[in-house]
Design a protein around this motif. Structure first.
Motif, PDB file in Angstrom:
ATOM      1  N   LEU A 120       3.651  12.748  -1.749  1.00  0.00           N
ATOM      2  CA  LEU A 120       4.678  13.591  -1.145  1.00  0.00           C
ATOM      3  C   LEU A 120       4.751  13.355   0.365  1.00  0.00           C
ATOM      4  N   PHE A 121       3.581  13.170   0.979  1.00  0.00           N
ATOM      5  CA  PHE A 121       3.553  12.894   2.410  1.00  0.00           C
ATOM      6  C   PHE A 121       4.151  11.518   2.713  1.00  0.00           C
ATOM      7  N   ARG A 122       3.861  10.544   1.836  1.00  0.00           N
ATOM      8  CA  ARG A 122       4.415   9.205   2.049  1.00  0.00           C
ATOM      9  C   ARG A 122       5.925   9.196   1.785  1.00  0.00           C
ATOM     10  N   THR A 123       6.365  10.011   0.845  1.00  0.00           N
ATOM     11  CA  THR A 123       7.809  10.145   0.607  1.00  0.00           C
ATOM     12  C   THR A 123       8.486  10.725   1.842  1.00  0.00           C
ATOM     13  N   TRP A 177       0.831  -1.206   0.000  1.00  0.00           N
ATOM     14  CA  TRP A 177       0.000   0.000   0.000  1.00  0.00           C
ATOM     15  C   TRP A 177       0.863   1.253   0.000  1.00  0.00           C
ATOM     16  N   HIS A 178       1.970   1.180   0.689  1.00  0.00           N
ATOM     17  CA  HIS A 178       2.897   2.308   0.728  1.00  0.00           C
ATOM     18  C   HIS A 178       3.389   2.652  -0.681  1.00  0.00           C
ATOM     19  N   ALA A 179       3.735   1.634  -1.454  1.00  0.00           N
ATOM     20  CA  ALA A 179       4.205   1.862  -2.823  1.00  0.00           C
ATOM     21  C   ALA A 179       3.087   2.370  -3.716  1.00  0.00           C
ATOM     22  N   LEU A 180       1.880   1.859  -3.507  1.00  0.00           N
ATOM     23  CA  LEU A 180       0.750   2.276  -4.346  1.00  0.00           C
ATOM     24  C   LEU A 180       0.373   3.737  -4.135  1.00  0.00           C
ATOM     25  N   THR A 181       0.715   4.293  -2.979  1.00  0.00           N
ATOM     26  CA  THR A 181       0.388   5.704  -2.736  1.00  0.00           C
ATOM     27  C   THR A 181       1.137   6.631  -3.686  1.00  0.00           C
ATOM     28  N   LEU A 182       2.182   6.116  -4.328  1.00  0.00           N
ATOM     29  CA  LEU A 182       2.935   6.957  -5.267  1.00  0.00           C
ATOM     30  C   LEU A 182       2.096   7.329  -6.487  1.00  0.00           C
ATOM     31  N   PHE A 183       0.994   6.621  -6.707  1.00  0.00           N
ATOM     32  CA  PHE A 183       0.105   6.971  -7.811  1.00  0.00           C
ATOM     33  C   PHE A 183      -0.725   8.213  -7.493  1.00  0.00           C
ATOM     34  N   VAL A 184      -0.774   8.599  -6.223  1.00  0.00           N
ATOM     35  CA  VAL A 184      -1.588   9.747  -5.801  1.00  0.00           C
ATOM     36  C   VAL A 184      -0.675  10.963  -5.694  1.00  0.00           C
ATOM     37  N   PRO A 185      -0.794  11.919  -6.612  1.00  0.00           N
ATOM     38  CA  PRO A 185       0.175  13.017  -6.716  1.00  0.00           C
ATOM     39  C   PRO A 185       0.491  13.757  -5.422  1.00  0.00           C
TER      40      PRO A 185
END
Length: 205
Positions: free
Chosen positions: A75-78, A63-71
Motif C-alpha cells: 500500500l505504501f509502494r502504491t 524490487w518495486h513490483a515485488l513489493t506487491l507481494f507484501v500486503p
C-alpha cells in the motif's frame, strides 16, 4: 498537409523522438483478464521503469513490483507510485483526476477481496483436497471481482499516464511493445484459468 512530425519539427526545430510508453485501455483490460490479475505486477514494473528512464531517478522497478507481494507494505509502494506520477503531471501544468488516496483504496480493496477468496478456498477444502463446487464458484466470483478492481485501478492510472507522455515536447508517444514478462504473466494466468474452470466443471463427489 503537413504531418504531426513535420509540424513538430517546424515548431521546435527538432524531429520528435518516439516514446513507446503508452498502454491502451483495451490492452490493460485484455492483459488483466488473461493473466488472472497478474498483469498488475508487470504494469508496476514497466511504468516504474518508464519513470526511472524518464526522470533518471534512482529507483528499482523489479524490487518495486515485488513489493506487491507484501500486503501492508504494498500500500505504501502504491502510494509512492501514484504520487510520483501525479507530481510529474502537476509539475508539467497538466490537469489530472489521479487520486493517490483513491488508488491506495482500490489496492486495499483488492487485498480484502483476495483474503476473502483464500478464506473461501480454505473453508471449501481447496488446500487439503478437492474444492467443493459451491466454494469453487464463490472463489471464482471473488477472483473476478479482484480482477475488476485491478483493471479499474490500472486503466484509471494509465489514462493519466498516457496524457502525460503525449504532452511531452519533442516526443511522439506510441504504444509500448509487448514484453516477454507480459507474455509470461499471461501464460501463468491462463494456467490459473484452467485450474479454475476445472474446479467449476468437476462432478460433485
Amino acid at each position: 498537409h503537413e504531418t504531426d512530425t513535420q509540424i513538430a519539427h517546424l515548431t521546435t526545430g527538432a524531429t520528435p523522438q518516439t516514446l513507446p510508453y503508452q498502454i491502451s485501455f483495451t490492452r490493460v483490460l485484455l492483459m488483466m483478464v488473461m493473466s488472472y490479475g497478474l498483469y498488475l505486477f508487470y504494469w508496476f514494473y514497466l511504468t516504474w521503469k518508464q519513470y526511472r528512464d524518464h526522470t533518471r531517478a534512482e529507483v528499482y522497478p523489479i524490487w518495486h513490483a515485488l513489493t506487491l507481494f507484501v500486503p501492508i507494505y504494498s500500500l505504501f509502494r502504491t502510494h509512492a507510485h501514484m504520487h510520483s506520477f501525479k507530481e510529474l503531471m502537476l509539475n508539467a501544468g497538466l490537469s489530472t483526476n489521479l487520486s493517490v488516496g483513491g488508488a491506495v483504496l482500490l489496492m486495499l480493496s483488492y487485498w480484502v477481496v483476495s483474503v476473502i477468496g483464500l478464506a473461501i478456498t480454505w473453508a471449501g477444502g481447496g488446500f487439503s483436497g478437492e474444492l467443493s463446487q459451491a466454494a469453487a464458484l464463490a472463489s471464482t466470483v471473488t477472483g473476478l471481482i479482484g480482477i475488476a478492481v485491478l483493471a479499474w485501478l490500472v486503466s484509471y492510472v494509465q489514462e493519466n499516464l498516457n496524457l502525460y507522455w503525449a504532452s511531452l515536447a519533442n516526443m511522439r508517444a506510441v504504444n509500448a511493445k509487448i514484453g516477454i514478462g507480459e507474455v509470461v504473466f499471461v501464460l501463468l494466468g491462463l494456467i490459473s484459468w484452467g485450474f479454475t474452470l476445472a474446479d467449476l466443471v468437476r462432478p460433485p463427489v
